[in-house]
Enzyme design. Structure first.
Site, PDB file in Angstrom:
ATOM      1  N   ASP A 207     -11.609  37.439   8.444  1.00 13.38           N
ATOM      2  CA  ASP A 207     -12.319  38.703   8.340  1.00 13.38           C
ATOM      3  C   ASP A 207     -13.721  38.401   7.809  1.00 13.38           C
ATOM      4  O   ASP A 207     -13.951  37.331   7.237  1.00 13.38           O
ATOM      5  CB  ASP A 207     -11.558  39.626   7.378  1.00 13.38           C
ATOM      6  CG  ASP A 207     -12.219  40.983   7.237  1.00 13.38           C
ATOM      7  OD1 ASP A 207     -12.757  41.476   8.232  1.00 13.38           O
ATOM      8  OD2 ASP A 207     -12.199  41.531   6.127  1.00 13.38           O
TER       9      ASP A 207
ATOM     10  N   ASN B 128      18.954   0.002  12.710  1.00 10.31           N
ATOM     11  CA  ASN B 128      20.072  -0.586  11.963  1.00 10.31           C
ATOM     12  C   ASN B 128      21.419  -0.052  12.439  1.00 10.31           C
ATOM     13  O   ASN B 128      22.388  -0.811  12.591  1.00 10.31           O
ATOM     14  CB  ASN B 128      19.913  -0.317  10.468  1.00 10.31           C
ATOM     15  CG  ASN B 128      18.840  -1.190   9.839  1.00 10.31           C
ATOM     16  OD1 ASN B 128      18.516  -2.258  10.359  1.00 10.31           O
ATOM     17  ND2 ASN B 128      18.267  -0.734   8.747  1.00 10.31           N
TER      18      ASN B 128
END
Length: 993
Positions: A346, A674
């Site tokens: 604004d 892993n």
């Protein structure tokens, strides 16, 4: 029975009075008709009737549903990622892995508690900012004026208002005297607006043009009024906005990213665990052992520390912002602030000070004039009553010693004259000084010009009028100043305001905040595009943009947005960067259109009309002097007027995002690698490559090494542009980097089997150490896009990583290691380990460079493709059509009326006089025409040719403008028989210059 009858009566009355809820109908009624519609009179309501209506309509307050602290706390468990972790913890506990279950639950609980604590503290701080402005209002009840509690005001009440009052409800004006109201909190207008009992000139006008209507929450600047209450509470314009805020806000970019990431983890975990469980259960081991192993894999793949890592990184940013006077109400807003690539703001109160400032005091030649300042100061200083914001601005502009001037009399302001006059005396000489609107010129017979008093000729009068038009078209609120020497008398009247000497102008504007210009430049430097969305008019907005050095790419007005479908608006919001005269609903549409285009959108505002877009945007920003509803809707509140902290917030957000992404990328890729290795090894090994307890210990130590990631440094290059969480980027990184670690895992497997002929405990110990070393040290490669030695990690991250590696080496040598099934590996293994680690890190660095070179764009916040031909607002189209007619007309001088006739013939849109004057003034300032307003003539200047070649034909709009030029060419040729040969070549269809 009686209660049921009362309820029926109340419902019947509500239905009967439903028409009173529509203020637009009442706007155009006469005062008597409006009072009749509201079933009241100018004598007001009786107390009995008021109580009855209070039961029907309810209290005059905005009812907001606020969740309890418990509900707010539980809402943090809705995240898909948290749900996944809780399920993993429950399964672990059910299968007897209590240690792992406790670890998961503690991490989730701590991260949630920290998040809840931070946000609740911010909410309490924002509540402390609220200021109670008034509690009662003056109402006519039982024919007597009395003070009534605001909550007890009902539709039909007659209220009295004077300067300084806050309007207690939406009301239709009955009488008004010199009434000016500041309604910037609702409409965004920077200057007070005049209110009268007269209805608006056109039906369907926006609320900014409801000149006979007052809105809840606005304030009376000057004058007095009586009004009848039309709507109260949630039925007011303020209340309608508050009701929108009760709706669930749209999903923010950060929430969307986390949700998609959660689904990615679910997808990968489910597929990997299902595959491993089925293979192991069907071909290798018993079902329970396979299930335990699969659960361990699931836990190992789940980034259980992510909620804590994100909370800690965001909390670190919030603490840093709090030191700079910023309240962060919702921690996730920091992340959204970092990803933001469009900031909508604004104008009034955010980019500007929301106060009027005197910026010019000039004579009719436009030169600074101290006499103009002195006389305007005397006029404002000596007038009685509540001073207007313009008077306050004059008095604050500069300290002027006026002790030598004595006030003699005053001629008050009224709306027919639109000026105020005072008579002062100095050294026996009396001076009548007037200050007011341009009509002040009608009282003047002479003026000061060139340092001397001369007769006000027609030419000088036209010059003064032109100067007023120039100042007004540049966005200034302009007043004229005049004076004359007067003789001694007891009382001075309006009749004495004749034969005045016109002195000059005073011009005002709502000034931009001192740091606004620098803030805009900093945001632009960091890839944040600014768009101004205001309820104020485009002229004032354009002037503010000029002060801020803000380049306007296109202006769109609210009434144009109303005529656009959503797909058209989605294209327009990409090109235009100023939206003026817009309503709260239109602001909302603009924000949603930008989000639909893929932008992460921030919105900054301080008024009631800013509350919906504050909630709709990804991150809402407000200021400390904002209205309560704006502060409640905002995610971030600035306690200081220094807008540079916005840029600091963007940087903090990008740092938080960068560190969160480090954990996500390292965790998912390393864990996936892993777990992929473990799943693959379990298919050909006669034993498990790592026991479930060893997997969990590995995962715990790895998490501890990453726990310090929130403290890590972020490369300056990383925070230059906005980024967003892209699941496709994370998936590719995981699928590419994960298998690289698996390659070295499998090399370790073969080494232990073929070289060391390792038995089960030795094999498991070796892989435990190797996997922990590779996934811990790879942090220092993945944490930066640069070579690792060029980017310095934080000391905390370095210490935690080295400590975890030390534990990994020492645990197999201690009694604790035996509890987990570890044994001491062969000494030669450590030599191979060093070689594997160095090779792995080198390969990851090579692949990382290739990966970022190919996929880094997925992380960047990329704008939606712009239109081939930029959007042109109606004012821009009108100006270009005016240029076409003026340039193509065969004569160099033409009347304004003939220009208007040509435009009416050649265009299909309505021609508004205000836009026409704006366009002519724009072309006059560009030096392409000269205007004689008195004779209503336009003269084309030599500069027109260069202007057309450089800015029209050479601009990006030419493909669209060319069609208009050909149409205007046909109009000119048909009406005048020929076309200006200088521009005739532009009308050919093949002209693509």
């Amino acid at each position: 029975m009686v209660e049921a009858m009362n309820d029926k009566t109340i419902n019947a009355v509500k239905k009967e009075n439903s028409g009173s809820k529509n203020p637009e109908k009442i706007l155009f009624m006469s005062i008597d008709e409006a009072l009749a519609r509201l079933k009241t009179s100018q004598s007001g309501l009786t107390s009995k009737e008021a109580k009855k209506r209070l039961k029907i309509y309810g209290y005059n307050e905005l009812v907001r549903k606020k969740r309890t602290a418990l509900a707010e706390f539980l809402s943090h468990f809705r995240s898909p990622l948290v749900i996944i972790l809780l399920i993993a913890g429950l399964i672990s506990g059910f299968l007897g892995e209590l240690t792992n279950a406790i670890i998961i639950f503690v991490i989730v609980l701590l991260s949630t508690l920290l998040l809840f604590y931070q946000e609740s503290r911010a909410d309490k701080a924002s509540e402390m900012l609220k200021k109670k402005v008034t509690t009662t209002a003056t109402v006519l009840r039982d024919g007597v004026k009395k003070e009534v509690d605001l909550r007890e005001i009902v539709p039909g009440d007659i209220i009295y208002l004077s300067a300084g009052d806050i309007v207690p409800a939406d009301a239709r004006i009955i009488t008004a005297k010199d009434l000016f109201v500041n309604q910037s909190v609702l409409t965004g207008e920077s200057l007070p607006v005049e209110k009268t009992p007269n209805p608006p000139t056109t039906e369907g006008a926006p609320i900014t043009e409801w000149n006979n209507y007052l809105f809840l929450g606005t304030s009376v600047v000057s004058g007095a009024a009586t009004a009848v209450v039309v709507n109260t509470g949630n039925s007011t314009e303020y209340g309608k906005i508050a009701r929108r805020l009760a709706e669930r806000p749209p999903e923010t970019e950060f929430e969307r990213g986390l949700r998609r990431f959660g689904f990615l983890i679910v997808e990968v975990t489910f597929l990997l665990v299902l595959f491993v469980f089925l293979i192991n259960a069907l071909y290798k081991r018993n079902v329970l052992e396979s299930l335990l192993f699969s659960v361990a894999l699931a836990v190992g793949l789940t980034p259980e520390l992510l909620p804590m890592i994100i909370t800690l990184t965001l909390s670190k940013g919030a603490i840093s912002m709090s030191r700079k006077g910023v309240i962060v109400k919702r921690l996730s807003s920091i992340q959204n602030l970092g990803s933001m690539d469009v900031l909508c703001t604004d104008k009034t109160g955010t980019l500007t000070e929301n106060r009027i400032k005197l910026v010019l005091h000039v004579d009719l030649e436009g030169k600074d004039n101290d006499k103009v300042l002195l006389y305007s100061f005397l006029n404002s200083y000596h007038q009685t009553g509540l001073k207007s914001p313009l008077d306050e601005a004059i008095l604050k502009h500069e300290e002027i010693d006026v002790k030598g001037y004595q006030k003699i009399d005053e001629i008050p302001f009224d709306f027919s004259r639109r000026r105020i006059s005072v008579v002062v005396e100095r050294e026996g000489q009396r001076i009548l000084i007037s200050k007011g609107s341009p009509e002040i010129l009608t009282t003047c017979s002479s003026c000061e010009f060139g340092g001397r008093m001369v007769e006000l000729t027609r030419a000088l009068r036209d010059r003064i009028e032109q100067k007023y038009y120039d100042l007004s078209s540049e966005g200034f609120r302009t007043l004229g100043v005049s004076y004359k020497m007067v003789g001694e008398k007891q009382v001075y009247s309006v009749n004495d305001e004749a034969g005045m000497v016109f002195l000059g102008f005073v011009a005002f504007i709502d000034p931009p905040k001192e740091t606004a210009r620098e803030s805009i430049q900093l945001l632009r430097k960091h890839g944040v595009d600014l768009k101004i969305i205001t309820g104020d008019n485009e002229i004032v907005t354009r002037k503010v943009c000029e002060y801020l050095n803000f380049e306007i790419r296109g202006i769109v007005l609210g009434n144009e947005i109303d005529q656009m479908q959503d797909d058209a608006l989605a294209r327009v919001v990409e090109e235009a960067n100023v939206f003026a005269r817009v309503t709260p609903v239109q602001k909302d549409r603009i924000i949603l259109a930008l989000k639909k285009n893929g932008h992460v959108v921030g919105y900054m505002g301080d008024g009631i009309n800013d509350a919906p877009p504050l909630k709709t945007s990804d991150v809402g920003i407000s200021v400390d002097n904002a209205v309560d509803v704006a502060k409640e809707s905002a995610d971030i509140i600035l306690l200081q007027s220094d807008l540079k902290v916005l840029n600091d917030g963007v940087i903090e957000g990008r740092k938080a995002f960068g560190n969160a992404m480090k954990y996500i990328m390292m965790g998912t890729s390393s864990n996936f690698g892993n777990m992929f290795s473990a799943a693959g090894a379990s298919l050909f090994l006669p034993f498990l490559p790592m026991l479930p307890t060893q997997i969990l210990l590995n995962n715990l130590l790895y998490d501890l090494s990453e726990f310090t990631i929130p403290t890590d440094n972020v490369d300056p290059e990383y925070i230059e542009k906005p980024k967003k969480m892209n699941v496709a980027f994370i998936r590719r990184f995981m699928l590419i980097m994960g298998p690289i670690s698996s390659v070295f895992d499998f090399l370790t497997f073969f080494l232990m089997i073929l070289v060391f002929s390792a038995i089960e405990p030795v094999f498991q110990t070796a892989w435990f150490i190797e996997s922990l070393f590779t996934q811990t040290l790879v942090i220092f490669v993945i944490r930066t896009r640069m070579p690792p030695f060029k980017s310095r990690p934080s000391k905390a991250l370095l210490v935690s990583s080295v400590s975890v590696l030390g534990v990994a080496l020492l645990v197999p040598l201690t009694p604790v290691g035996k509890l987990f099934g570890f044994v001491e590996p062969p000494p030669l293994f450590y030599a191979f380990l060093a070689g594997f680690v160095v090779s792995y890190l080198a390969l990851v660095e090579i692949v990382k460079r290739w990966f970022y070179g190919r996929y880094s764009a997925l992380l960047e916040q990329v704008s939606a493709p712009a239109e081939t031909i930029p959007y042109m607002g109606r004012t821009a189209v009108l100006i270009q059509d005016m240029v076409a007619v003026i340039a193509l007309r065969p004569e160099s001088e033409m009347s304004i009326d003939s220009l208007l006739e040509d435009l009416k013939t050649g265009t299909s849109y309505p021609l508004e006089p205000e836009r026409l004057v704006q366009g002519l003034n724009h072309l006059r300032r560009a030096g392409v025409i000269r205007i004689d307003w008195h004779k209503r003539l336009i003269a084309r200047q030599e500069a027109m040719r260069d202007y057309v070649i450089k800015y029209v034909v050479g601009g990006p709009m030419w493909p669209r403008i060319a069609q208009n030029w050909r149409r205007m060419g046909r109009v000119v040729k048909s009406k005048y028989g020929k076309i200006n040969p200088d521009f005739q070549g532009l009308l050919a269809p093949q002209s693509k210059r």
